[in-house]
Design a protein around this motif. Structure first.
Motif, PDB file in Angstrom:
ATOM      1  N   VAL A   1       9.077  71.931  29.930  1.00 25.21           N
ATOM      2  CA  VAL A   1       7.801  71.328  30.303  1.00 25.21           C
ATOM      3  C   VAL A   1       7.547  70.056  29.511  1.00 25.21           C
ATOM      4  O   VAL A   1       7.119  69.033  30.060  1.00 25.21           O
ATOM      5  N   ASP A   2       7.845  70.123  28.214  1.00 26.63           N
ATOM      6  CA  ASP A   2       7.629  68.929  27.389  1.00 26.63           C
ATOM      7  C   ASP A   2       8.469  67.769  27.883  1.00 26.63           C
ATOM      8  O   ASP A   2       8.012  66.632  27.953  1.00 26.63           O
TER       9      ASP A   2
ATOM     10  N   VAL B   1       9.534  67.273  30.865  1.00 24.70           N
ATOM     11  CA  VAL B   1       9.043  66.740  32.125  1.00 24.70           C
ATOM     12  C   VAL B   1       7.826  65.864  31.897  1.00 24.70           C
ATOM     13  O   VAL B   1       7.708  64.771  32.479  1.00 24.70           O
ATOM     14  N   VAL B   2       6.928  66.310  31.031  1.00 25.84           N
ATOM     15  CA  VAL B   2       5.729  65.522  30.774  1.00 25.84           C
ATOM     16  C   VAL B   2       6.099  64.166  30.207  1.00 25.84           C
ATOM     17  O   VAL B   2       5.636  63.113  30.682  1.00 25.84           O
TER      18      VAL B   2
ATOM     19  N   ASP C   1       7.708  61.981  32.832  1.00 22.78           N
ATOM     20  CA  ASP C   1       6.707  61.421  33.738  1.00 22.78           C
ATOM     21  C   ASP C   1       6.048  60.190  33.125  1.00 22.78           C
ATOM     22  O   ASP C   1       5.873  59.155  33.775  1.00 22.78           O
TER      23      ASP C   1
END
Lengths: 116, 172, 84, 150, 110, 631
Positions: C29-30, C32-33, C36
């Motif tokens: 998740v990190d 991906v953030v 982005d």
């Protein structure tokens, strides 16, 4: 600045080959193939670069008299190469899915029914 | 109310045509005619997705004006929240107090719900995690970086501020 | 207007700083953030460079990235959610 | 466990898909048709259009996506597009020149939409092929994933 | 002209703050909060600056395109943020010291 | 019209592929008609080029979109067909037609027939494009499409795990190979800013840099991966075995040949004034190792198609040796062997396919006695086996003989001895196949097998007849096909001249000499007619003995009947099944050389990482070699 590009390309190519040779997971082998492709594509783009050149697209009114283009041929070649790479990756991935269905594993040490 | 087919296609067409003009930004007849054909095709293809309830919502001038006003108010909110979070991020002690709160809302329509949710997400410090429905009432689950109020309604006011009213003026 | 180039380079430097989070991120998740955010910063840098060089054609690219950047993130998040 | 019935609504992604599907399509077609005037061209535009299929899939799931986009039709139209490309290329031979010759090249003035003869048409064919091809591929892969789960 | 510089400076400042936040924040959720910081004012500042400059150059097409890039970024980013946040929660990413957790109460992770 | 022929030959296959994908899967007749028409059209277009190119000796150039060179600078994509291209093009398009005819029945019971034909035509079209193109990057694109289609066809029977596994290995190794080719192309472009083969040759003439030599090494390794030369061959047996037989035929017949063509073009046209003796040594050594390893591995196999695959590697070794000699005789031999290999190896693969079609297996341990049920297939198989092992009245002997003579004349006597030895071992392994698949006792479960249908037998017969013709009248074949091609290889300046104009080509003076029309009376003791007479006399004698001696074919009958005691190869028991299986026949030999065979088995580990490592290792060795010895 351009030397940086070349170093990165060689790094990417070597990383790709390393991944294919050393990693025991089929998915990672596909990723390695991708890395190899990207390295070569980057090299292909870099060789057409001219310092100060602009994108080789002719538009009315935006170009000054002293602006010149970078070499357009490598860009076209890179595009072709990217397309081919995408197709190869898609095919390889579908084969990986099929292998997973048949063998139930992605380990290269297990996927060796054909040998000798 | 089910939107009529013609109206929904028409409004999608106008929407698409607007974007075509923005993308091309040359006003020769060739471009305009081609754009019209393309937009019509796209409108026929996607109008069933694009239109939810009311085919001519934006042609209502009051709503349109509200939308424009909403942007400015939203920018104000954005500024405040940004400064706040930037302060938190840059301060050496990292004063965060995160939590997930459940907040009721009055907005009903799909576009309105997601618009408000997106606005909440955009203001730094809060992220909408889920929209749910309980007893015909909609709730947001919001991750909040600094939980100052645990009570639902008060927390909702702190988070949503005046945005909800504006959204309700635009959508139902 | 050399200021635009400087600012876009600064944005790129910020993006490179974010790459640290992409590499290290304890969870997907990190990554991906951070990825982005890198995406968005690249768009901004591209726009600034386009304005500097006065060529509208670079804007098309920025536009595509701005619209399509969402798809990758959405797909990965769906995958992480286990709903793909 | 909650006692009350809670309905989860995936409105955010769904509305985003609704909102961006037409824009993605328009942008993609714009890129395809302006292949000779601006960066991009058939392939890139085709990919952009195909991403609209991904958006619809993300918002609505596999069932609805396949209902909207007929997989067989996509497959057929891919071959039709390839045939179109071959036909435009063969036009060169019909006009007593070589293969791939741009036969209507002196129509219009530079900068116009219809100023590049067959290149425009070829771009269109390539874009059509790519958008159908990639859309087909995407749906196929998602279908594979869905079957895996079931 | 100075307005352009001021706007760009604001954008840079917020982008910087967001980056620092992403790098420093304790858990994934707070990092997301910070990343919206980048996406909103960090980009808006610079894009508005570019927009004004394009108008100053009387290049309307470019200006409109820049404006729409800004709009798209603003509209797309929260969707991505929402999706990733939900995914993180479903995935069971550990959050540091949540004060209250209504979501976890209503949708317990199995 | 003549100038459009090459593009028509390519594009007709592509258009056929697109049309076939439009046809519904159930509509077999229409699809078969389209495939047949398209492949025949391609063959006819290729044949029509015979007169202007091979007979009159022209070189046909074709600029796509009329983008002709400006100021001696090739800016467009060009097609160029000279005798060499056409030589390859002729037998490639012929084998495409035959394979298509064969597939109609062979593929009948499979699913996904439409996809099969699309991929089939794509592969054929890309090979034709590869042969006819005159552009380095186009060569890469075509070879990549070819690899892509080959992989998809290898994994065509995707309900079998082996097929999918082989497909994955093929694509992993193949993509490394293509990447190396692309890398070399990039380096050459960066050096000379052109992609046209002819212009590249001119620019590079006596103007070598370190980078161009680097590119040469990469290019050779890349094509070696495609040609399955030895350290990179591991994937070939898997792919050949898993693919349908009609596709295995194309793999050995056209995919390999295309890569051979690539090597020829690179070495003899682009790098034509390369320091030749060192390259000669490299290729000859490589070819010899390839043929030896291939044949020894083939001895140890007990699957029909896998065995054939190893033989294919071995025969490609002959071709590489031949073309590496750089003498006229050597190149003639190499090219002739390439042609013959397409014929007899295609024939053998088709026989394997026929066996598979009839019995459902290709495992030699399970087969036996099929000659009673499938006499035509057995006969054709014998023709193919004799051809590949170099028995006189067949074509394999002729080309092998030329290669023996060329290697001996060039001073590589050890290579000649190895080549002879390999030929002997080839015969040995085919005795094994014949014995265990077609002769001996017929297992009970194959009692009801029948001869394959006519549409499968016709291509086999055509190839068999061509094999015999190639052996009986080698003079004609060499004079009208092989020698012009060899001449084109030796005179690269003509290629450059046709493409770029006289002015540009005036830099070239080094015609390496023209290949002689080989007179077989002088070259050895090969007299086809006398051998034919001998053969006829022996046949007559056998018939006489058989008739006079009361030979009764009814003695040969099934194992479970009463009078079956003559059936068994060496034991008299009628009640037991005592067939000598394929893996048992050479156990003594294998035991003596068990260390070697154990080593080889360990190397063929089935792990894709090891295969990739061997490719990288090969690349490293070749780079080292080229930088050490080639200036």
């Amino acid at each position: 600045m351009l030397l940086m590009n070349y170093i990165t390309c060689i790094l990417l190519i070597v990383m790709g080959l390393y991944t294919i040779v050393m990693k025991k997971n089929l998915m990672k082998i596909v990723i390695g193939m991708g890395l190899l492709d990207y390295g070569i594509n980057l090299l292909l783009i870099s060789i057409g670069f001219k310092a100060g050149g602009t994108a080789p697209i002719f538009t009315i009114g935006e170009l000054k008299s002293d602006s010149f283009f970078v070499d357009p041929v490598p860009q076209a070649l890179t595009l072709t190469s990217i397309v081919i790479g995408a197709c190869v990756t898609a095919l390889a991935l579908s084969l990986v899915v099929m292998i997973n269905k048949h063998y139930g594993t992605l380990d290269t040490d297990e996927v060796r029914r054909l040998k000798g | 109310m089910k939107p009529s087919k013609f109206n929904s296609i028409l409004s999608t067409f106008i929407f698409c045509y607007l974007f075509w003009i923005i993308f091309t930004w040359t006003f020769t007849s060739q471009e305009l005619i081609t754009g019209a054909i393309v937009s019509l095709l796209v409108a026929i293809l996607t109008s069933r997705f694009f239109i939810h309830e009311d085919a001519n919502y934006l042609f209502n001038p009051a709503r349109f004006l509200n939308l424009v006003l909403y942007i400015f108010i939203f920018l104000m909110e954005l500024w405040k929240a940004n400064v706040d979070v930037a302060k938190r991020a840059l301060s050496p002690s990292l004063p965060v107090n995160p939590g997930i709160v459940k907040v009721p809302t009055e907005v009903k329509s799909e576009y309105g719900l997601s618009m408000l949710a997106n606005s909440i997400t955009l203001t730094p410090g809060t992220i909408t995690m889920e929209i749910t429905e309980e007893d015909n009432k909609n709730y947001y689950y919001i991750h909040w970086i600094d939980v100052s109020e645990k009570d639902r309604t008060k927390a909702g006011e702190a988070i949503k501020g005046t945005l909800e009213n504006w959204v309700r003026r635009i959508w139902k | 207007m050399i200021g635009f180039v400087i600012v876009s380079i600064l944005y790129i430097i910020l993006a490179i700083a974010l790459l640290y989070r992409v590499f290290k991120g304890p969870h997907a998740v990190d990554r991906v953030v951070a990825g982005d955010s890198v995406d968005i910063l690249t768009v901004v840098a591209l726009v600034l460079f386009s304005v500097y060089s006065g060529r509208g054609i670079y804007l098309d690219i920025a536009l595509s990235i701005a619209i399509l950047g969402i798809i990758g993130t959405l797909l990965i998040s769906k995958y992480l959610e286990g709903k793909l | 466990m909650s006692k009350k019935e809670i309905k989860v609504k995936n409105y955010i992604i769904k509305t985003a898909a609704d909102f961006f599907a037409p824009i993605g399509l328009i942008l993609g077609i714009y890129v395809i048709l302006h292949g000779h005037l601006s960066p991009g061209g058939g392939f890139q535009g085709g990919v952009l259009v195909a991403s609209a299929a991904v958006l619809i899939y993300l918002g609505y799931g596999y069932e609805k996506a396949t209902k909207t986009l007929n997989v067989n039709l996509l497959k057929k139209s891919e071959s039709i597009a390839a045939l179109m490309y071959s036909f435009f290329a063969l036009l060169g031979i019909f006009y007593a020149a070589n293969f791939c010759r741009n036969v209507f090249y002196n129509v219009g003035k530079p900068g116009d939409l219809f100023s590049s003869g067959t290149i425009f048409l070829m771009n269109f064919a390539v874009g059509y092929k790519v958008l159908t091809g990639i859309g087909f591929l995407i749906l196929l892969m998602f279908g594979l994933l869905n079957n895996e789960e079931a | 002209m100075y307005l352009v510089y001021i706007l760009m400076a604001i954008g840079l400042f917020f982008a910087f703050a967001g980056t620092v936040g992403v790098l420093r924040m304790p858990d994934a959720y707070c990092r997301m909060q910070s990343s919206t910081n980048i996406a909103t004012l960090g980009t808006l500042g610079a894009l508005l600056g570019a927009f004004l400059y394009a108008i100053y150059l009387k290049n309307t097409g470019m200006a409109i395109k820049i404006l729409f890039i800004a709009v798209f970024i603003i509209v797309t980013n929260p969707v991505a943020g929402h999706a990733i946040c939900k995914a993180a929660y479903k995935r069971g990413v550990k959050a540091e010291k949540l004060t209250c957790d209504d979501y976890g109460r209503d949708f317990p992770n199995e | 019209m003549t100038q459009h022929l090459p593009i028509l030959a390519i594009i007709s296959l592509f258009i056929g592929a697109f049309i076939v994908s439009l046809i519904k899967e159930k509509n077999t007749t229409l699809r078969n008609t389209v495939v047949l028409i398209v492949t025949f059209a391609s063959l006819i277009f290729t044949l029509m080029m015979y007169k202007p190119i091979i007979e009159e000796g022209n070189v046909l150039t074709y600029w796509m979109g009329n983008w002709e060179p400006v100021q001696n600078w090739a800016i467009g994509i060009g097609l160029e067909v000279d005798q060499l291209s056409l030589f390859f093009g002729l037998f490639i398009s012929l084998s495409i037609v035959l394979s298509a005819m064969y597939s109609f029945k062979y593929i009948e019971n499979e699913t996904g027939k439409d996809k099969y034909y699309v991929l089939f035509l794509m592969m054929s079209a890309s090979v034709m494009g590869f042969i006819f193109t005159g552009d380095l990057f186009n060569m890469y694109v075509m070879i990549e499409i070819m690899t892509f289609a080959s992989v998809a066809l290898t994994a065509f029977r995707n309900n079998r795990p082996e097929a999918v596994e082989a497909g994955f290995k093929y694509i992993a190794i193949g993509s490394i190979g293509s990447s190396l080719i692309l890398l070399a192309t990039v380096i050459l472009y960066a050096q000379f800013h052109t992609l046209n083969l002819a212009q590249l040759a001119g620019e590079m003439y006596n103007n070598y840099t370190v980078a161009s030599i680097f590119a040469l090494a990469l290019m050779i390794v890349g094509y070696a991966v495609k040609v399955f030369a030895v350290p990179t061959h591991f994937v070939a047996p898997d792919a050949y075995m898993a693919a349908p037989s009609s596709i295995s035929m194309l793999f050995s017949g056209i995919v390999n040949k295309a890569a051979v063509y690539g090597i020829l073009r690179i070495i003899y046209v682009v790098y034509q004034s390369m320091n030749l003796p060192t390259m000669q040594f490299l290729l000859i050594f490589w070819g010899t190792v390839t043929m030896f390893v291939g044949v020894t591995m083939a001895l140890a196999q007990h699957d029909f198609k896998r065995l054939l695959a190893f033989h294919s590697i071995s025969q490609i070794g002959y071709v590489i040796t031949g073309i590496g000699l750089t003498t006229a005789l050597g190149i003639t031999g190499g090219l002739y062997h390439a042609l013959n290999h397409t014929l007899f190896k295609g024939l053998l693969f088709l026989c394997a396919g026929a066996v598979f079609y009839a019995t459902g297996t290709t495992d030699l341990d399970k087969l036996g006695g099929l000659a009673k049920r499938m006499p035509q297939t057995a006969f054709i198989f014998l023709i193919g086996a004799f051809s590949i092992s170099g028995i006189p009245p067949f074509n394999g002997f002729v080309s092998k003989w030329i290669i023996y003579q060329a290697t001996y004349e060039a001073g590589y006597a050890p290579v000649t001895i190895v080549a002879l030895l390999v030929s002997v071992m080839t015969l040995a392994s085919f005795i094994k196949v014949a014995q265990s698949a077609f002769f001996g006792q017929l297992p009970k479960e194959f009692k009801n097998v029948e001869e394959v249908p006519l549409s499968m037998r016709v291509p086999m017969w055509i190839m068999a007849i061509l094999c015999v013709i190639g052996g009986i009248v080698p003079n004609i074949v060499t004079k009208y096909l092989v020698t012009p091609a060899a001449n084109a290889v030796m005179n690269a300046s003509r290629y450059v001249e046709a493409m770029m104009g006289k002015e540009f080509a005036s830099k070239f003076y080094n015609n390496l000499g023209s290949a002689p029309v080989i007179d077989y009376k002088l070259a050895g003791y090969w007299q086809p007619i006398s051998w034919l007479i001998l053969f006829g006399v022996l046949l007559l004698a056998f018939t006489l003995v058989a008739v006079l001696g009361g030979f009764n074919p009814k003695h040969f009958s099934y194992a479970d009947e009463e009078d079956a005691k003559y059936d068994v190869f060496f034991s008299g028991e009628s009640s037991e099944f005592s067939h000598v299986a394929g893996s048992d026949l050479f156990w003594g030999l294998k035991y003596q050389f068990r260390h070697y065979f154990d080593f080889m088995h360990n190397i063929h580990s089935g792990i894709v990482n090891d295969y990739a490592l061997s490719v990288v290792f090969t690349a490293a060795v070749i780079l080292l070699y080229v930088f050490t010895f080639v200036r």
